[in-house]
Write a protein that holds these residues in place. Structure first.
Motif, PDB file in Angstrom:
ATOM      1  N   CYS A 202       0.106 -32.767 -32.098  1.00  0.00           N
ATOM      2  CA  CYS A 202       0.540 -31.981 -33.253  1.00  0.00           C
ATOM      3  C   CYS A 202      -0.639 -31.291 -33.922  1.00  0.00           C
ATOM      4  N   LYS A 206      -0.865 -27.278 -34.790  1.00  0.00           N
ATOM      5  CA  LYS A 206      -0.387 -27.444 -36.171  1.00  0.00           C
ATOM      6  C   LYS A 206       0.204 -26.145 -36.719  1.00  0.00           C
ATOM      7  N   LEU A 209       3.656 -25.370 -35.153  1.00  0.00           N
ATOM      8  CA  LEU A 209       4.686 -26.284 -35.649  1.00  0.00           C
ATOM      9  C   LEU A 209       5.091 -25.929 -37.077  1.00  0.00           C
ATOM     10  N   LEU A 239      -1.366 -33.288 -41.457  1.00  0.00           N
ATOM     11  CA  LEU A 239      -0.056 -33.127 -40.805  1.00  0.00           C
ATOM     12  C   LEU A 239       1.078 -33.747 -41.622  1.00  0.00           C
TER      13      LEU A 239
END
Length: 366
Positions: A202, A206, A209, A239
């Motif tokens: 992730c 980043k 997403l 995150l």
């Protein structure tokens, strides 16, 4: 056929065999004469109402020979799991006696699993378990990948029979219109479940997403006390809006969580045959899965999602493909349901019966 199932289950809600073993036995009991001997006094209360269930409270000797006929001399014994037999007299009876048995290790014999507590397992294997494995008529693996990852060093004879599922009454019909909601359900065990790899993946994408308004909710019990470490990783990588954490979910709460999500993510380094994954398929969720899930080949063949190797870069690439193909979710959803139909418990029980007959006939021909 008179089949004796031996287990050592205490009913832990976070353990996969708590669900898969009783379902396997229930299915087999519809076509064979079954005796389930749980060598524990801590089984779930609901099991005790099953006509074929028995435990140490009834038969405290923990000996096959103390069981009632015909199960004191069954046609075959099915041993559920492997290392839970360490302190069991039954393991010694099986090794020394002439009772035919097979072992379902549920991922415990893979090279990846053997790396955990490596020294302890190496010594246990030398003094107890290598002989236990070799003397079995066969090792029953849940997937072909589990067999490949375990190899023939335990026993050159093996069969492959997967876990099963009961198809749910409902499934996904609509997907999110303002983002992508992913869910990962399983124990909070960062190494086996690959949760560290997922967070690293992730971090690599980043921006993508965030742009897709994609969230990944990790649900599960903190079995190893590593939840805080994972949360720190999430904060360090900034995150917090993408990777979320949720308590363990079971029963109706798990069903709701699945139906409220768009994609099921399983980044495991190793598994047997994860029930959570095939359950997610049955609800119509497309899958993001690693090779360690032992379902990569099937997901690829059915086009039921996106697969990756067990590294963060590959997982990131699979997540990117998910984002790029989100408009085709209904197609992937239909494919997921079709794949899940291969794991009906009724079909699994029939396959088990056929394979056991074949194993016993082969043994008689020696």
């Amino acid at each position: 056929m008179n089949i004796l199932f031996i287990s050592h289950l205490c009913g832990s809600s976070f353990a996969g065999p708590t669900y898969s073993v009783p379902k396997q036995i229930e299915a087999q009991a519809t076509i064979d004469n079954i005796f389930w001997y749980n060598a524990s006094a801590k089984g779930k209360e609901e099991w005790k109402s099953l006509p074929y269930y028995h435990d140490l409270t009834e038969f405290p000797d923990e000996s096959i020979y103390s069981l009632p006929e015909p199960f004191n001399k069954p046609d075959i014994v099915i041993v559920e799991q492997f290392y839970n037999m360490a302190r069991s007299n039954i393991r010694k009876e099986l090794v020394k006696g002439k009772i035919p048995y097979i072992i379902i290790p549920r991922g415990e014999l893979t090279n990846q699993a053997q790396m955990r507590k490596r020294m302890k397992k190496s010594l246990a294997n030398i003094f107890m378990f290598n002989k236990f494995a070799r003397n079995a008529l066969a090792i029953q693996y849940l997937t072909e990948q589990e067999y490949i990852d375990s190899g023939d060093r335990w026993n050159s004879k093996h069969i492959v029979i997967p876990n099963g599922i009961d198809m749910p009454a409902t499934a996904k019909t609509e997907f999110s219109t303002d983002g992508i909601k992913c869910v990962s359900i399983g124990r909070i065990e960062p190494y086996q479940k690959g949760l560290d790899l997922l967070i690293e993946a992730c971090s690599l994408i980043k921006g993508e997403l965030s742009k897709a308004n994609c969230t990944i909710t990790i649900c599960g019990p903190d079995r190893e006390g590593k939840l805080e470490t994972l949360k720190e990783m999430v904060v360090e990588e900034n995150l917090q809006e993408i990777v979320l954490f949720h308590d363990a979910v079971y029963g109706k709460d798990k069903e709701k969580m699945l139906l409220d999500s768009d994609v099921f993510v399983i980044p495991s380094r190793f598994e047997g045959h994860p029930m959570a994954l095939i359950e997610a398929l049955s609800y119509g969720l497309p899958i993001v899965a690693t090779t360690g899930s032992n379902m990569k080949k099937e997901i690829d063949e059915y086009d039921a999602g996106w697969t990756a190797e067990c590294d963060s870069k590959s997982i990131a690439q699979a997540l990117m493909k998910m984002i790029e193909n989100f408009e085709n979710m209904k197609k992937y959803s239909r494919n997921s349901i079709e794949l899940s139909k291969q794991y009906s418990w009724k079909l699994i029980a029939k396959l088990q019966k056929e394979q056991l007959h074949s194993i016993l006939n082969r043994d008689k021909e020696k």
